[in-house]
Scaffold this motif. Structure first.
Motif, PDB file in Angstrom:
ATOM      1  N   ILE A   1     -19.544  -4.021  59.272  1.00  0.00           N
ATOM      2  CA  ILE A   1     -19.036  -3.910  60.637  1.00  0.00           C
ATOM      3  C   ILE A   1     -20.136  -4.325  61.611  1.00  0.00           C
ATOM      4  CG2 ILE A   1     -19.664  -1.464  60.967  1.00  0.00           C
ATOM      5  CD1 ILE A   1     -16.880  -1.209  62.432  1.00  0.00           C
ATOM      6  N   PHE A   2     -19.751  -5.129  62.592  1.00  0.00           N
ATOM      7  CA  PHE A   2     -20.653  -5.570  63.649  1.00  0.00           C
ATOM      8  C   PHE A   2     -20.205  -4.877  64.931  1.00  0.00           C
ATOM      9  CE2 PHE A   2     -20.828  -8.682  60.397  1.00  0.00           C
ATOM     10  CZ  PHE A   2     -22.054  -9.334  60.487  1.00  0.00           C
ATOM     11  N   ARG A   3     -21.006  -3.943  65.384  1.00  0.00           N
ATOM     12  CA  ARG A   3     -20.659  -3.214  66.608  1.00  0.00           C
ATOM     13  C   ARG A   3     -21.158  -3.992  67.822  1.00  0.00           C
ATOM     14  NH1 ARG A   3     -18.655   1.315  64.400  1.00  0.00           N
ATOM     15  NH2 ARG A   3     -19.616   2.152  62.497  1.00  0.00           N
ATOM     16  N   PRO A   4     -20.438  -3.915  68.953  1.00  0.00           N
ATOM     17  CA  PRO A   4     -20.864  -4.670  70.137  1.00  0.00           C
ATOM     18  C   PRO A   4     -22.224  -4.212  70.640  1.00  0.00           C
ATOM     19  CG  PRO A   4     -19.018  -3.201  70.657  1.00  0.00           C
ATOM     20  CD  PRO A   4     -19.198  -3.164  69.180  1.00  0.00           C
ATOM     21  N   VAL A   5     -22.992  -5.153  71.176  1.00  0.00           N
ATOM     22  CA  VAL A   5     -24.321  -4.843  71.700  1.00  0.00           C
ATOM     23  C   VAL A   5     -24.304  -4.956  73.222  1.00  0.00           C
ATOM     24  CG1 VAL A   5     -25.474  -5.627  69.605  1.00  0.00           C
ATOM     25  CG2 VAL A   5     -25.092  -7.248  71.464  1.00  0.00           C
ATOM     26  N   ASP A   6     -25.251  -4.300  73.873  1.00  0.00           N
ATOM     27  CA  ASP A   6     -25.315  -4.385  75.329  1.00  0.00           C
ATOM     28  C   ASP A   6     -25.958  -5.707  75.756  1.00  0.00           C
ATOM     29  OD1 ASP A   6     -28.153  -4.127  75.174  1.00  0.00           O
ATOM     30  OD2 ASP A   6     -28.013  -1.949  75.291  1.00  0.00           O
ATOM     31  N   GLU A   7     -25.942  -5.971  77.055  1.00  0.00           N
ATOM     32  CA  GLU A   7     -26.391  -7.260  77.570  1.00  0.00           C
ATOM     33  C   GLU A   7     -27.861  -7.526  77.260  1.00  0.00           C
ATOM     34  OE1 GLU A   7     -26.528  -9.727  81.833  1.00  0.00           O
ATOM     35  OE2 GLU A   7     -25.544  -7.769  81.696  1.00  0.00           O
ATOM     36  N   ASN A   8     -28.711  -6.508  77.383  1.00  0.00           N
ATOM     37  CA  ASN A   8     -30.136  -6.704  77.131  1.00  0.00           C
ATOM     38  C   ASN A   8     -30.404  -7.034  75.668  1.00  0.00           C
ATOM     39  OD1 ASN A   8     -30.875  -6.253  79.794  1.00  0.00           O
ATOM     40  ND2 ASN A   8     -31.178  -4.050  79.498  1.00  0.00           N
TER      41      ASN A   8
ATOM     42  N   SER B   1     -15.568  -6.704  58.577  1.00  0.00           N
ATOM     43  CA  SER B   1     -15.680  -7.831  57.655  1.00  0.00           C
ATOM     44  C   SER B   1     -15.613  -7.350  56.208  1.00  0.00           C
ATOM     45  CB  SER B   1     -17.009  -8.556  57.901  1.00  0.00           C
ATOM     46  OG  SER B   1     -17.169  -9.649  57.027  1.00  0.00           O
ATOM     47  N   ILE B   2     -14.877  -8.095  55.374  1.00  0.00           N
ATOM     48  CA  ILE B   2     -14.866  -7.885  53.927  1.00  0.00           C
ATOM     49  C   ILE B   2     -15.297  -9.183  53.275  1.00  0.00           C
ATOM     50  CG2 ILE B   2     -13.472  -7.383  51.885  1.00  0.00           C
ATOM     51  CD1 ILE B   2     -11.611  -5.740  53.598  1.00  0.00           C
TER      52      ILE B   2
ATOM     53  N   GLN C   1      -6.699  -3.366  52.542  1.00  0.00           N
ATOM     54  CA  GLN C   1      -8.132  -3.371  52.233  1.00  0.00           C
ATOM     55  C   GLN C   1      -8.979  -3.232  53.503  1.00  0.00           C
ATOM     56  OE1 GLN C   1      -9.671  -3.400  49.190  1.00  0.00           O
ATOM     57  NE2 GLN C   1      -7.664  -3.263  48.200  1.00  0.00           N
ATOM     58  N   PHE C   2      -8.543  -3.842  54.583  1.00  0.00           N
ATOM     59  CA  PHE C   2      -9.268  -3.696  55.848  1.00  0.00           C
ATOM     60  C   PHE C   2      -9.142  -2.277  56.390  1.00  0.00           C
ATOM     61  CE2 PHE C   2      -9.680  -8.310  56.072  1.00  0.00           C
ATOM     62  CZ  PHE C   2     -10.917  -8.440  56.701  1.00  0.00           C
ATOM     63  N   SER C   3      -8.011  -1.651  56.172  1.00  0.00           N
ATOM     64  CA  SER C   3      -7.855  -0.254  56.593  1.00  0.00           C
ATOM     65  C   SER C   3      -8.820   0.642  55.830  1.00  0.00           C
ATOM     66  CB  SER C   3      -6.412   0.210  56.372  1.00  0.00           C
ATOM     67  OG  SER C   3      -5.511  -0.512  57.195  1.00  0.00           O
ATOM     68  N   ILE C   4      -9.018   0.376  54.533  1.00  0.00           N
ATOM     69  CA  ILE C   4      -9.979   1.149  53.739  1.00  0.00           C
ATOM     70  C   ILE C   4     -11.401   0.895  54.241  1.00  0.00           C
ATOM     71  CG2 ILE C   4     -10.977   1.408  51.438  1.00  0.00           C
ATOM     72  CD1 ILE C   4      -8.192   0.744  50.300  1.00  0.00           C
ATOM     73  N   ALA C   5     -11.731  -0.367  54.527  1.00  0.00           N
ATOM     74  CA  ALA C   5     -13.060  -0.689  55.051  1.00  0.00           C
ATOM     75  C   ALA C   5     -13.306   0.003  56.388  1.00  0.00           C
ATOM     76  CB  ALA C   5     -13.210  -2.204  55.203  1.00  0.00           C
ATOM     77  N   ASN C   6     -12.288   0.006  57.236  1.00  0.00           N
ATOM     78  CA  ASN C   6     -12.411   0.685  58.528  1.00  0.00           C
ATOM     79  C   ASN C   6     -12.594   2.191  58.337  1.00  0.00           C
ATOM     80  OD1 ASN C   6     -12.140   0.612  61.532  1.00  0.00           O
ATOM     81  ND2 ASN C   6     -10.355   1.886  61.086  1.00  0.00           N
TER      82      ASN C   6
ATOM     83  N   GLU D   1      -8.381   1.074  44.262  1.00  0.00           N
ATOM     84  CA  GLU D   1      -7.926  -0.081  45.026  1.00  0.00           C
ATOM     85  C   GLU D   1      -9.063  -1.056  45.318  1.00  0.00           C
ATOM     86  OE1 GLU D   1      -4.865   0.769  48.192  1.00  0.00           O
ATOM     87  OE2 GLU D   1      -5.590   2.829  47.850  1.00  0.00           O
ATOM     88  N   ILE D   2     -10.225  -0.523  45.695  1.00  0.00           N
ATOM     89  CA  ILE D   2     -11.376  -1.378  46.002  1.00  0.00           C
ATOM     90  C   ILE D   2     -11.810  -2.154  44.765  1.00  0.00           C
ATOM     91  CG2 ILE D   2     -13.789  -1.400  46.757  1.00  0.00           C
ATOM     92  CD1 ILE D   2     -13.161   1.197  48.334  1.00  0.00           C
ATOM     93  N   GLU D   3     -11.897  -1.458  43.627  1.00  0.00           N
ATOM     94  CA  GLU D   3     -12.347  -2.093  42.396  1.00  0.00           C
ATOM     95  C   GLU D   3     -11.351  -3.154  41.918  1.00  0.00           C
ATOM     96  OE1 GLU D   3     -13.867  -0.910  37.894  1.00  0.00           O
ATOM     97  OE2 GLU D   3     -13.595   0.652  39.414  1.00  0.00           O
TER      98      GLU D   3
END
Length: 404
Positions: free
Chosen positions: A210-217, A303-304, A85-90, A158-160
């Motif tokens: 999905i939470f993508r990394p943010v820069d320092e500022n 995240s799921i 399921q995480f592979s599908i989300a990715n 699969e998701i359903e």
């Protein structure tokens, strides 16, 4: 009670399904400031020994009163099935087309998170970049696959099936435990009288985020917070444990603690609906998404989540059929229930579950909103801590966000 069956998903190798990359996440090596949570073995609910089942109910009772938060293990989904399921989300978040991002864009003013959330805040209008993307399935998405990203259409079976299993097996059994804690007339009382059926996720929704990394500022401008301290609106939230440690809970010591990674486990949040229906005996989980530990700052967090909710026209007041509430009364010292009790005592109109949920979604404040995140707007400093203070339908909510 009929014993539960394990998850039996559709084949990942069926004709017409493309091969997709496996999801292989990193794990943090840091161990500081992690919360200690109760872990519940859901398979024990199927035990033929009444003493084993009663001990399980007592464990759940302690956890939801003290923390509002617990781990769930042995709930019927294998680690291999979960990783699929995480592979599908990715795959969704790496192959979602720009055309579908525009075509399926969410509209939070409707009181729903349905569709695609762009990485520019939590309103349809694009604000500052927050790096958080979601695709959320509500009833309309399940019923009309034209409202689903084309890249995951081959995997919708699969998701359903997964969302249905979470609703009609995992969450149903959780609600059985909670019905027993509240001493309701029969095991399926909460499932029958609170959870709306009719779609894989009922009246809640299923999410790939999905939470993508943010820069320092950007990190400094958010004070390290990706999603501010809040409690969920519904009955339960089923969140799959992931190794990128961003999720934090607010402890009894009035400090934020990271939730540790437990492979294959479900993290269970208690929602405001259950706090109100239980008359304060259940504690809604105060949580936030923060910056991860230092050794994970450059990683994406996949995240799921399944957000379970109740019937929309359900009035928000304690369940009179609960023998626990009849015997011990209500506990009005904590959380949102205290404010709902004030409305009841004053004879004021009580909002429905749908009204309470939808106004909070439509008026969400996110960390990118530099105007509303100021002290004197939606926030106050109380005893040196930063609080979000808002009012919906006459109910005042005060939630600690972080140390100011």
């Amino acid at each position: 009670m009929v014993k539960s069956e394990p998850f039996n998903p559709p084949s990942a190798d069926a004709p017409g399904k493309p091969k997709i990359a496996d999801w292989v996440p990193p794990v943090t090596k840091e161990t500081h400031n992690f919360a200690k949570l109760t872990s519940i073995d859901l398979s024990l609910l199927d035990s033929d020994d009444p003493a084993v089942v009663q001990d399980l109910i007592e464990q759940v009772k302690r956890a939801i009163r003290e923390d509002g938060f617990l781990f769930l293990e042995n709930y019927g989904v294998s680690l291999e099935q979960l990783q699929r399921q995480f592979s599908i989300a990715n795959h969704l978040h790496t192959h979602l087309s720009d055309e579908d991002k525009e075509r399926l864009l969410f509209h939070s003013d409707t009181g729903l998170w349905a569709g695609y959330k762009h990485p520019y805040g939590f309103s349809r209008h694009r604000g500052a970049w927050d790096g958080i993307e979601q695709f959320n399935w509500y009833k309309k998405q399940w019923e009309n696959w034209d409202l689903v990203p084309k890249c995951v259409l081959p995997f919708m079976d699969e998701i359903e099936a997964f969302s249905k299993y979470l609703s009609y097996s995992v969450n149903k059994r959780l609600l059985t435990l909670f019905s027993r804690v509240l001493e309701l007339p029969y095991d399926d009382w909460l499932f029958d009288n609170v959870q709306l059926k009719g779609s894989p996720s009922g009246e809640g929704y299923f999410s790939h985020a999905i939470f993508r990394p943010v820069d320092e500022n950007t990190d400094k401008s958010f004070r390290g917070v990706r999603m501010q301290g809040h409690t969920d609106y519904g009955t339960t939230t089923l969140l799959f444990s992931v190794p990128i440690s961003c999720l934090q809970i607010y402890g009894k010591d009035e400090e934020w603690h990271y939730v540790p990674y437990k492979p294959g486990a479900l993290v269970i949040n208690i929602g405001e609906l259950l706090e109100i229906l239980s008359g304060g005996h259940f504690k809604a989980t105060l949580h936030q998404v923060n910056r991860p530990p230092a050794d994970q700052m450059t990683f994406e967090r996949l995240s799921i989540v399944q957000f379970n909710s109740g019937i929309g026209d359900l009035r928000l007041q304690p369940i009179k059929e609960s023998k626990l509430i009849q015997r011990e009364g209500t506990l009005d010292y904590q959380g949102v229930y205290h404010e709902f009790k004030r409305l009841v005592d004053a004879g004021l109109p009580i909002p429905t579950n749908g009204q309470w949920r939808e106004i909070q979604i439509s008026q969400t404040v996110d960390p990118t909103d530099t105007e509303r995140n100021k002290v004197g707007k939606d926030f106050e400093i109380i005893n040196g801590k930063f609080y979000q203070v808002r009012e919906f339908h006459g109910v005042r909510t005060v939630l600690p966000v972080q140390v100011f």
